[in-house]
Motif scaffolding. Sequence first.
Motif, PDB file in Angstrom:
ATOM      1  N   ARG A   1     -12.300  12.475   5.913  1.00 16.44           N
ATOM      2  CA  ARG A   1     -11.993  12.568   4.487  1.00 16.44           C
ATOM      3  C   ARG A   1     -11.700  11.193   3.889  1.00 16.44           C
ATOM      4  O   ARG A   1     -12.078  10.911   2.755  1.00 16.44           O
ATOM      5  CB  ARG A   1     -10.799  13.497   4.257  1.00 16.44           C
ATOM      6  CG  ARG A   1     -11.095  14.970   4.466  1.00 16.44           C
ATOM      7  CD  ARG A   1      -9.967  15.823   3.915  1.00 16.44           C
ATOM      8  NE  ARG A   1      -8.695  15.559   4.558  1.00 16.44           N
ATOM      9  CZ  ARG A   1      -8.237  16.194   5.623  1.00 16.44           C
ATOM     10  NH1 ARG A   1      -8.995  17.129   6.193  1.00 16.44           N
ATOM     11  NH2 ARG A   1      -7.056  15.903   6.140  1.00 16.44           N
ATOM     12  N   GLU A   2     -11.034  10.351   4.659  1.00 16.63           N
ATOM     13  CA  GLU A   2     -10.588   9.069   4.128  1.00 16.63           C
ATOM     14  C   GLU A   2     -11.632   7.968   4.248  1.00 16.63           C
ATOM     15  O   GLU A   2     -11.775   7.131   3.355  1.00 16.63           O
ATOM     16  CB  GLU A   2      -9.303   8.636   4.835  1.00 16.63           C
ATOM     17  CG  GLU A   2      -8.135   9.569   4.563  1.00 16.63           C
ATOM     18  CD  GLU A   2      -6.927   9.230   5.413  1.00 16.63           C
ATOM     19  OE1 GLU A   2      -7.011   8.253   6.197  1.00 16.63           O
ATOM     20  OE2 GLU A   2      -5.905   9.921   5.285  1.00 16.63           O
ATOM     21  N   ARG A   3     -12.381   7.947   5.338  1.00 19.91           N
ATOM     22  CA  ARG A   3     -13.314   6.852   5.594  1.00 19.91           C
ATOM     23  C   ARG A   3     -14.764   7.194   5.279  1.00 19.91           C
ATOM     24  O   ARG A   3     -15.613   6.324   5.283  1.00 19.91           O
ATOM     25  CB  ARG A   3     -13.189   6.413   7.057  1.00 19.91           C
ATOM     26  CG  ARG A   3     -11.809   5.884   7.436  1.00 19.91           C
ATOM     27  CD  ARG A   3     -11.501   4.581   6.727  1.00 19.91           C
ATOM     28  NE  ARG A   3     -12.465   3.574   7.061  1.00 19.91           N
ATOM     29  CZ  ARG A   3     -12.404   2.811   8.163  1.00 19.91           C
ATOM     30  NH1 ARG A   3     -11.394   2.948   8.999  1.00 19.91           N
ATOM     31  NH2 ARG A   3     -13.324   1.919   8.406  1.00 19.91           N
TER      32      ARG A   3
ATOM     33  N   HIS B   1      -3.238   6.576   9.041  1.00 18.62           N
ATOM     34  CA  HIS B   1      -3.573   7.081   7.710  1.00 18.62           C
ATOM     35  C   HIS B   1      -3.543   5.949   6.692  1.00 18.62           C
ATOM     36  O   HIS B   1      -2.626   5.133   6.682  1.00 18.62           O
ATOM     37  CB  HIS B   1      -2.554   8.156   7.314  1.00 18.62           C
ATOM     38  CG  HIS B   1      -2.783   8.757   5.963  1.00 18.62           C
ATOM     39  ND1 HIS B   1      -3.868   9.546   5.685  1.00 18.62           N
ATOM     40  CD2 HIS B   1      -2.072   8.658   4.816  1.00 18.62           C
ATOM     41  CE1 HIS B   1      -3.810   9.947   4.421  1.00 18.62           C
ATOM     42  NE2 HIS B   1      -2.732   9.419   3.875  1.00 18.62           N
ATOM     43  N   ARG B   2      -4.569   5.878   5.850  1.00 17.04           N
ATOM     44  CA  ARG B   2      -4.666   4.836   4.841  1.00 17.04           C
ATOM     45  C   ARG B   2      -4.350   5.426   3.463  1.00 17.04           C
ATOM     46  O   ARG B   2      -5.032   6.335   2.992  1.00 17.04           O
ATOM     47  CB  ARG B   2      -6.082   4.249   4.833  1.00 17.04           C
ATOM     48  CG  ARG B   2      -6.251   3.086   3.870  1.00 17.04           C
ATOM     49  CD  ARG B   2      -7.626   2.486   3.983  1.00 17.04           C
ATOM     50  NE  ARG B   2      -8.655   3.413   3.564  1.00 17.04           N
ATOM     51  CZ  ARG B   2      -9.955   3.155   3.630  1.00 17.04           C
ATOM     52  NH1 ARG B   2     -10.368   2.023   4.134  1.00 17.04           N
ATOM     53  NH2 ARG B   2     -10.841   4.051   3.216  1.00 17.04           N
ATOM     54  N   TYR B   3      -3.311   4.886   2.822  1.00 19.16           N
ATOM     55  CA  TYR B   3      -2.924   5.375   1.511  1.00 19.16           C
ATOM     56  C   TYR B   3      -3.675   4.606   0.435  1.00 19.16           C
ATOM     57  O   TYR B   3      -3.792   3.382   0.483  1.00 19.16           O
ATOM     58  CB  TYR B   3      -1.413   5.212   1.291  1.00 19.16           C
ATOM     59  CG  TYR B   3      -0.590   6.048   2.224  1.00 19.16           C
ATOM     60  CD1 TYR B   3      -0.366   7.389   1.953  1.00 19.16           C
ATOM     61  CD2 TYR B   3      -0.050   5.507   3.379  1.00 19.16           C
ATOM     62  CE1 TYR B   3       0.386   8.171   2.812  1.00 19.16           C
ATOM     63  CE2 TYR B   3       0.693   6.288   4.242  1.00 19.16           C
ATOM     64  CZ  TYR B   3       0.911   7.610   3.951  1.00 19.16           C
ATOM     65  OH  TYR B   3       1.653   8.374   4.811  1.00 19.16           O
ATOM     66  N   SER B   4      -4.148   5.310  -0.586  1.00 22.31           N
ATOM     67  CA  SER B   4      -4.883   4.675  -1.670  1.00 22.31           C
ATOM     68  C   SER B   4      -3.922   3.938  -2.593  1.00 22.31           C
ATOM     69  O   SER B   4      -2.714   4.186  -2.609  1.00 22.31           O
ATOM     70  CB  SER B   4      -5.654   5.727  -2.477  1.00 22.31           C
ATOM     71  OG  SER B   4      -4.754   6.592  -3.147  1.00 22.31           O
TER      72      SER B   4
ATOM     73  N   ARG C   1      -9.208  14.284   9.132  1.00 24.84           N
ATOM     74  CA  ARG C   1      -8.539  13.395   8.175  1.00 24.84           C
ATOM     75  C   ARG C   1      -9.265  12.054   8.090  1.00 24.84           C
ATOM     76  O   ARG C   1      -9.449  11.497   6.995  1.00 24.84           O
ATOM     77  CB  ARG C   1      -7.080  13.177   8.577  1.00 24.84           C
ATOM     78  CG  ARG C   1      -6.293  12.378   7.538  1.00 24.84           C
ATOM     79  CD  ARG C   1      -4.809  12.376   7.818  1.00 24.84           C
ATOM     80  NE  ARG C   1      -4.483  11.617   9.016  1.00 24.84           N
ATOM     81  CZ  ARG C   1      -3.949  12.135  10.103  1.00 24.84           C
ATOM     82  NH1 ARG C   1      -3.696  13.431  10.169  1.00 24.84           N
ATOM     83  NH2 ARG C   1      -3.677  11.382  11.140  1.00 24.84           N
TER      84      ARG C   1
END
Length: 376
Positions: free
Chosen positions: A192-194, A329-332, A189
């Motif tokens: 995918r995000e960073r 987790h970072r939400y866009s 995860r």
Amino acid sequence: MTAAATLISGPARVDSSPRALARRLQPGDVAIVDALDLDKGAAAALAERRPVAVVNAQSCISGRLPTTGALVLLEAGIPVVESAGPAALAIRDGAAVTVEGGTISAGGGSSLEGTRLTLETVTARVRAADEDLHVHVASFTATALDLLDQDADLLLDGIGLPELRLPIEGRPVVVVTSRFTGSDEVLARFARERRPIVIGVGEGADAARAAGLNPRIVLGDVDGVSEDALRRASQVVVHDGEGRDAGRARALAIGLTHDWCEAGLASEDVALLAAHAAGASVVILAGAREGLLEYVSDRSTAGAGALLSRLVASGSVVDASVLGAVYRHRYSAVMSWGAFGLALGALLLAAWGTAEGHDAIESAWTWLADTLGGGR
């Protein structure tokens, strides 16, 4: 019939490296490895794959160090047979194997004799080895000091490290070693995000790809790395701390454009130091050694080199095993506004269904229309 004599059977899966074997082991297999003083991390990787038994060609705990790999397997309910001898590694991969007590039989061939371990005997051997641990720590410390004196330019000043050509400064980097088993959802995860730059160390490049990571840099002995992983990488750095030429010969044989590094440290340490020197915001080690014992138990200088490398880059290094505790987790912005819009729509719909809410919404709409219309 006693528990130790219970008949166990399954297809053999053979590899001298427990961690490499864990990546292709399936539940119901008989794992056959070659690991003197089986460490906790390697045993945990095997246990996670749920083999019906583990056969070790060597001793799981020789008494030299209080290694607890055998305890991990036994506490997971997995039978362990040790000291089966080098002939165990000659068993054909996939052959039907039976284990009864300490006897291993494969496909009608001659039987091998090992020693079936129990929790009681392993616990006693760990306790005895633990009493001599301070001697090994002292020896390890002396080795580390010698290595620091020998490779000070490399460790402290970065002289001899490969130049990583991708833009790394300020970006996260994930270094995937051959010990990585590929079962880390938090790391996947995070990737995918960073969008970190992933460095696959030797066969860790294939382990990274199997986990859905994209190793853009492959560094280390490439002799056992798939050609597909090598071709897809933006940069390949051939390195072998022991000075062997197999990886370089492979790269030349397939016409692979590559760089060369002659540093005497292990490849995973070279990758860590190179990423740190290039200005990575954080370096995440996937498949790192676990605890002091794993460093001390390495009979070569590799353990000392690994510990020194971690100390040099300590300000930017995080083990993947603790990533879940420090990463959130970072939400866009799109996702956040979308959630807000859905919530507002649901609230308005609920209000519209009541007389008071219906009147309030109509009044608000009339006011908004008059306000906008008045501004023309």
